[in-house]
Every structure is written in structure tokens, then in C-alpha cells.
Design a protein around this motif. Structure first.
Motif, PDB file in Angstrom:
ATOM      1  N   SER A   1       0.713  -0.702   0.183  1.00 54.59           N
ATOM      2  CA  SER A   1      -0.059   0.079   0.134  1.00 54.59           C
ATOM      3  C   SER A   1       1.258   1.350   0.220  1.00 54.59           C
ATOM      4  CB  SER A   1      -1.114   0.447   1.277  1.00 54.59           C
ATOM      5  OG  SER A   1      -1.560   1.613   1.534  1.00 54.59           O
ATOM      6  N   ILE A   2       0.692   2.061  -0.837  1.00 52.08           N
ATOM      7  CA  ILE A   2       1.535   3.321  -0.895  1.00 52.08           C
ATOM      8  C   ILE A   2       1.665   4.403  -1.696  1.00 52.08           C
ATOM      9  CG2 ILE A   2       3.331   1.518  -1.983  1.00 52.08           C
ATOM     10  CD1 ILE A   2       2.679   2.162  -5.084  1.00 52.08           C
ATOM     11  N   CYS A   3       1.575   5.078  -0.960  1.00 48.69           N
ATOM     12  CA  CYS A   3       0.981   7.250  -1.466  1.00 48.69           C
ATOM     13  C   CYS A   3       2.197   8.025  -2.153  1.00 48.69           C
ATOM     14  CB  CYS A   3       0.498   6.802   0.459  1.00 48.69           C
ATOM     15  SG  CYS A   3      -0.883   6.899   0.988  1.00 48.69           S
TER      16      CYS A   3
ATOM     17  N   CYS B   1      -3.553   7.053  -2.934  1.00 48.46           N
ATOM     18  CA  CYS B   1      -2.826   6.632  -2.488  1.00 48.46           C
ATOM     19  C   CYS B   1      -3.176   5.539  -2.929  1.00 48.46           C
ATOM     20  CB  CYS B   1      -3.435   5.858  -1.051  1.00 48.46           C
ATOM     21  SG  CYS B   1      -2.225   6.633   0.090  1.00 48.46           S
ATOM     22  N   ARG B   2      -2.159   4.212  -3.760  1.00 49.49           N
ATOM     23  CA  ARG B   2      -2.560   3.067  -4.273  1.00 49.49           C
ATOM     24  C   ARG B   2      -1.886   1.497  -4.263  1.00 49.49           C
ATOM     25  NH1 ARG B   2       1.066   1.401  -8.394  1.00 49.49           N
ATOM     26  NH2 ARG B   2       2.755   2.918  -8.611  1.00 49.49           N
ATOM     27  N   GLU B   3      -2.231   0.439  -5.082  1.00 49.48           N
ATOM     28  CA  GLU B   3      -1.598  -0.367  -3.880  1.00 49.48           C
ATOM     29  C   GLU B   3      -0.773  -1.220  -5.588  1.00 49.48           C
ATOM     30  OE1 GLU B   3      -4.024  -3.633  -2.726  1.00 49.48           O
ATOM     31  OE2 GLU B   3      -4.500  -2.562  -1.087  1.00 49.48           O
ATOM     32  N   ASP B   4       0.871  -1.588  -4.842  1.00 47.98           N
ATOM     33  CA  ASP B   4       1.579  -2.001  -5.631  1.00 47.98           C
ATOM     34  C   ASP B   4       2.217  -3.516  -5.429  1.00 47.98           C
ATOM     35  OD1 ASP B   4       2.562  -1.855  -8.060  1.00 47.98           O
ATOM     36  OD2 ASP B   4       4.382  -1.066  -7.710  1.00 47.98           O
ATOM     37  N   LYS B   5       2.314  -3.845  -6.363  1.00 51.53           N
ATOM     38  CA  LYS B   5       3.018  -5.480  -5.670  1.00 51.53           C
ATOM     39  C   LYS B   5       4.780  -5.558  -6.470  1.00 51.53           C
ATOM     40  CE  LYS B   5       1.070  -7.936  -9.341  1.00 51.53           C
ATOM     41  NZ  LYS B   5       0.461  -9.000 -10.058  1.00 51.53           N
TER      42      LYS B   5
ATOM     43  N   GLU C   1       9.377   8.974  -5.517  1.00 49.43           N
ATOM     44  CA  GLU C   1       8.234   9.770  -5.287  1.00 49.43           C
ATOM     45  C   GLU C   1       7.629   8.831  -4.227  1.00 49.43           C
ATOM     46  OE1 GLU C   1       7.481   7.340  -9.151  1.00 49.43           O
ATOM     47  OE2 GLU C   1       9.065   8.252  -8.402  1.00 49.43           O
ATOM     48  N   TRP C   2       7.244   7.678  -3.862  1.00 50.44           N
ATOM     49  CA  TRP C   2       6.179   6.934  -3.549  1.00 50.44           C
ATOM     50  C   TRP C   2       6.622   6.593  -1.843  1.00 50.44           C
ATOM     51  CZ3 TRP C   2       1.400   6.777  -4.998  1.00 50.44           C
ATOM     52  CH2 TRP C   2       1.062   6.710  -7.132  1.00 50.44           C
ATOM     53  N   HIS C   3       6.185   6.710  -0.493  1.00 49.73           N
ATOM     54  CA  HIS C   3       6.427   5.540   0.222  1.00 49.73           C
ATOM     55  C   HIS C   3       5.467   4.359   0.621  1.00 49.73           C
ATOM     56  CE1 HIS C   3       6.608   5.686   4.753  1.00 49.73           C
ATOM     57  NE2 HIS C   3       5.225   6.089   4.585  1.00 49.73           N
ATOM     58  N   VAL C   4       5.673   3.885   1.243  1.00 50.08           N
ATOM     59  CA  VAL C   4       5.029   2.431   1.162  1.00 50.08           C
ATOM     60  C   VAL C   4       4.311   2.147   3.069  1.00 50.08           C
ATOM     61  CG1 VAL C   4       5.490  -0.189   1.987  1.00 50.08           C
ATOM     62  CG2 VAL C   4       7.136   0.616   0.810  1.00 50.08           C
ATOM     63  N   THR C   5       3.599   2.830   2.962  1.00 44.56           N
ATOM     64  CA  THR C   5       2.557   2.607   4.143  1.00 44.56           C
ATOM     65  C   THR C   5       2.421   1.531   5.127  1.00 44.56           C
ATOM     66  OG1 THR C   5       0.073   2.135   3.438  1.00 44.56           O
ATOM     67  CG2 THR C   5       1.708   4.510   3.784  1.00 44.56           C
ATOM     68  N   LYS C   6       2.139   0.496   3.973  1.00 43.48           N
ATOM     69  CA  LYS C   6       1.788  -1.050   4.789  1.00 43.48           C
ATOM     70  C   LYS C   6       2.044  -1.981   3.369  1.00 43.48           C
ATOM     71  CE  LYS C   6      -2.898   0.056   5.404  1.00 43.48           C
ATOM     72  NZ  LYS C   6      -4.266  -0.318   5.622  1.00 43.48           N
ATOM     73  N   TRP C   7       2.269  -3.158   4.028  1.00 45.26           N
ATOM     74  CA  TRP C   7       3.084  -4.599   2.872  1.00 45.26           C
ATOM     75  C   TRP C   7       2.742  -5.850   3.832  1.00 45.26           C
ATOM     76  CZ3 TRP C   7       5.917  -8.508   4.909  1.00 45.26           C
ATOM     77  CH2 TRP C   7       7.297  -7.761   5.301  1.00 45.26           C
ATOM     78  N   ARG C   8       2.185  -6.713   3.159  1.00 44.57           N
ATOM     79  CA  ARG C   8       2.280  -8.374   3.115  1.00 44.57           C
ATOM     80  C   ARG C   8       2.516  -9.174   2.313  1.00 44.57           C
ATOM     81  NH1 ARG C   8      -2.310 -10.711   1.475  1.00 44.57           N
ATOM     82  NH2 ARG C   8      -3.538 -10.450  -0.057  1.00 44.57           N
TER      83      ARG C   8
END
Length: 68
Positions: free
Chosen positions: A6-8, A16-20, A50-57
Motif C-alpha cells: 500500500s503506497i502513497c 494512495c494505491r496498491e502495488d506488488k 516519489e512513493w512511500h510504503v505505508t503497509k505491506w504483506r
């Protein structure tokens, strides 16, 4: 295995959006994913400043995705 992110945007934190990250190995062990995740996320962050990772799993490739 995949690392779901989850990145912003740093310049617009409300955008924000999701990436993998598709890990190159086929191991289906969450422990292996967790062990390798920090370096994979750090590399991703270097490539996307330019993006910040807010959550991951970690997730098994081909599994039904669910919200972070």
C-alpha cells in the motif's frame, strides 16, 4: 510469493494505491517471504522515490487478493 504494498505519494499523501513486488523465487513459504521482504521493499523504494510504503504483506502468487 508476492509482496503486496500500500503506497502513497509523498507530495500528495492522500493519493494512495496498491502495488506488488513479484519475488523471483517460487517458494511458497511466508517465512522466506518475510525474511527477504525488507531488502525487496528497500530496493523498490529506491526505484520509486516519489512513493512511500505505508503497509505491506506477503501473499502466495495466485491466491485471492484481499485488502491490505
Amino acid at each position: 510469493m508476492l509482496i503486496l504494498l500500500s503506497i502513497c505519494l509523498l507530495s500528495q499523501p492522500s493519493q494512495c494505491r496498491e502495488d506488488k513486488i513479484d519475488l523471483s523465487f517460487e517458494a511458497r513459504s511466508p517465512a522466506i517471504c518475510l525474511r527477504n521482504s525488507q531488502s525487496a521493499i528497500a530496493k523498490w523504494q529506491e526505484e520509486h522515490p516519489e512513493w512511500h510504503v505505508t503497509k505491506w504483506r506477503c501473499a502466495v502468487r495466485g491466491s485471492q487478493p484481499r485488502d491490505l
